[in-house]
Design an enzyme around this catalytic site. Structure first.
Site: not given
Lengths: 323, 88
Positions: B14-16, B87
């Site tokens: 869970l990056h930006a 993603e």
């Protein structure tokens, strides 16, 4: 395309450029339609192909000396040939006097001639700047223009959303107002410059109060004549359905007169201090200009942290498998 | 109130960007959302909170929704996780 009559030009600039009209007044009705200048040296020498006759022609010492080297008859023919083209205006620099026959032909063929006391260099520089500004693409936009920390912010949004109040709040915090309600935007060299549409001063309508004079009220430090517009902020009522920017990794841009500048859609709601946010927008804009993007820096740190944790987990799993 | 355990299934964690997507989705619902990970509990509508979790690939989160549209909220957020936040 905007048109400049020679008369308008004279009225606007005769002091600055130290101009005197040589030809008859009727020649002042000519139109200047191009923003470039031309030195007619080659035309005087008889080469008239690709002669940029629509531009203002600047004659300096060199051209005048050249004319003195050729016979009067030849000069007359050359000038006549040249004047067959409808040149709007010729300016002779350094206050040099021009041969009689040129003045005669100019009146005959309806070409305006002026002399300027400025040097050729100086005249060309100032005239180029003036023409570029005069013919620059421009438009007026509904909005309020402020300068916060030197960053020109164009505030837009529906009537009554609070643009003027925002500007007032910024003025109270030591920032400056350029124009309220209507902003004139001029584009030159991909730079947008904003000013007020008229020169009445810095008046503003505050709903419920009426007109106020910002310069009188807050002093000269509270106002500014023009500023480079670097970013637009669209104030809008908070809508649940609207996706507002949360991180700032993506930037939105808006096109004004062919120049793209960042735009921020800023939700406002009662009690929210918008001017603090506008200050932050200005400061963040400066940081970005210097190459610092807070969102990217945070994102990088977060990714590193996640990567480290993932790595540790993989190691632990491998250990378990080996056992 | 309903709660659901969910595994982070996209490789980058869970990056930006996924956080922003998650928070935006959660904000469209009226219910409250709590996200729990390793004894840390954050508000699912707060971007800084969710990013603070630094949830990595294969880590387990607990979603706790509370409100009138809690079921729909959990359903849509589960779909986001299942789609790996578009993603991969």
């Amino acid at each position: 395309m905007k048109i400049l009559t020679v008369r308008e030009f004279f009225e606007m600039k005769n002091r600055e450029f130290a101009l005197t009209v040589v030809t008859e007044p009727k020649t002042l009705d000519n139109h200047v339609e191009e923003s470039q200048l031309h030195r007619p040296g080659l035309a005087l020498a008889g080469f008239l192909e690709r002669f940029a006759y629509k531009r203002i022609q600047v004659i300096g010492e060199t051209e005048i000396s050249y004319m003195q080297t050729i016979s009067e008859d030849l000069l007359y023919d050359r000038i006549k040939e040249m004047f067959e083209f409808s040149i709007p205006l010729i300016i002779v620099t350094k206050g040099l006097s021009i041969p009689q026959q040129i003045e005669y032909l100019a009146n005959e063929l309806n070409i305006a001639i002026m002399t300027s006391r400025l040097s050729t260099d100086k005249l060309i520089n100032s005239l180029t700047r003036f023409l570029r500004e005069y013919f620059a693409p421009q438009k007026s936009m509904h909005g309020t223009l402020v300068d916060a920390f030197g960053v020109g912010i164009l505030l837009t949004g529906k009537s009554g959303i609070g643009k003027s109040e925002c500007a007032l709040d910024l003025v109270e915090r030591g920032h400056r107002l350029i124009a309220d309600d209507l902003v004139k935007i001029v584009q030159a060299d991909d730079i947008l410059t904003g000013t007020a549409v008229n020169d009445f001063g810095y008046f503003m309508e505050v709903r419920g109060v009426g007109l106020i004079d910002v310069e009188r009220m807050f002093g000269i430090e509270a106002v500014r004549k023009s500023v480079i517009i670097e970013t637009q902020v669209e104030l809008m009522l908070w809508q649940d359905s609207m996706d507002y920017e949360r991180i700032g990794l993506t930037n939105n841009y808006v096109d004004i007169l062919g120049v793209s500048i960042p735009i921020i859609y800023l939700p406002v709601s009662p009690g929210k201090n918008v001017s603090v946010i506008l200050e932050v927008i200005a400061l963040n804009h400066i940081l970005k200009k210097y190459g610092y993007e807070a969102a990217e820096v945070y994102q990088r740190k977060l990714q590193e942290r996640i990567k480290k944790k993932t790595g540790l987990k993989n190691l632990a799993e491998n250990d378990e498998n080996e056992l | 109130m309903i709660s659901k355990k969910i595994i982070v299934d996209n490789k980058l964690g869970l990056h930006a960007r996924p956080c922003a997507l998650l928070v935006k989705t959660a904000s469209r619902y009226r219910s409250d959302l709590l996200i729990k990970k390793d004894n840390i509990e954050v508000n699912g509508k707060s971007i800084m909170g969710v990013m603070m979790l630094a949830a990595e690939y294969k880590s387990e989160l607990e979603l706790i929704a509370n409100g009138v549209d809690e079921e729909y909220m959990i359903e849509e957020i589960s779909k986001l996780f299942a789609s790996k936040f578009n993603e991969e």
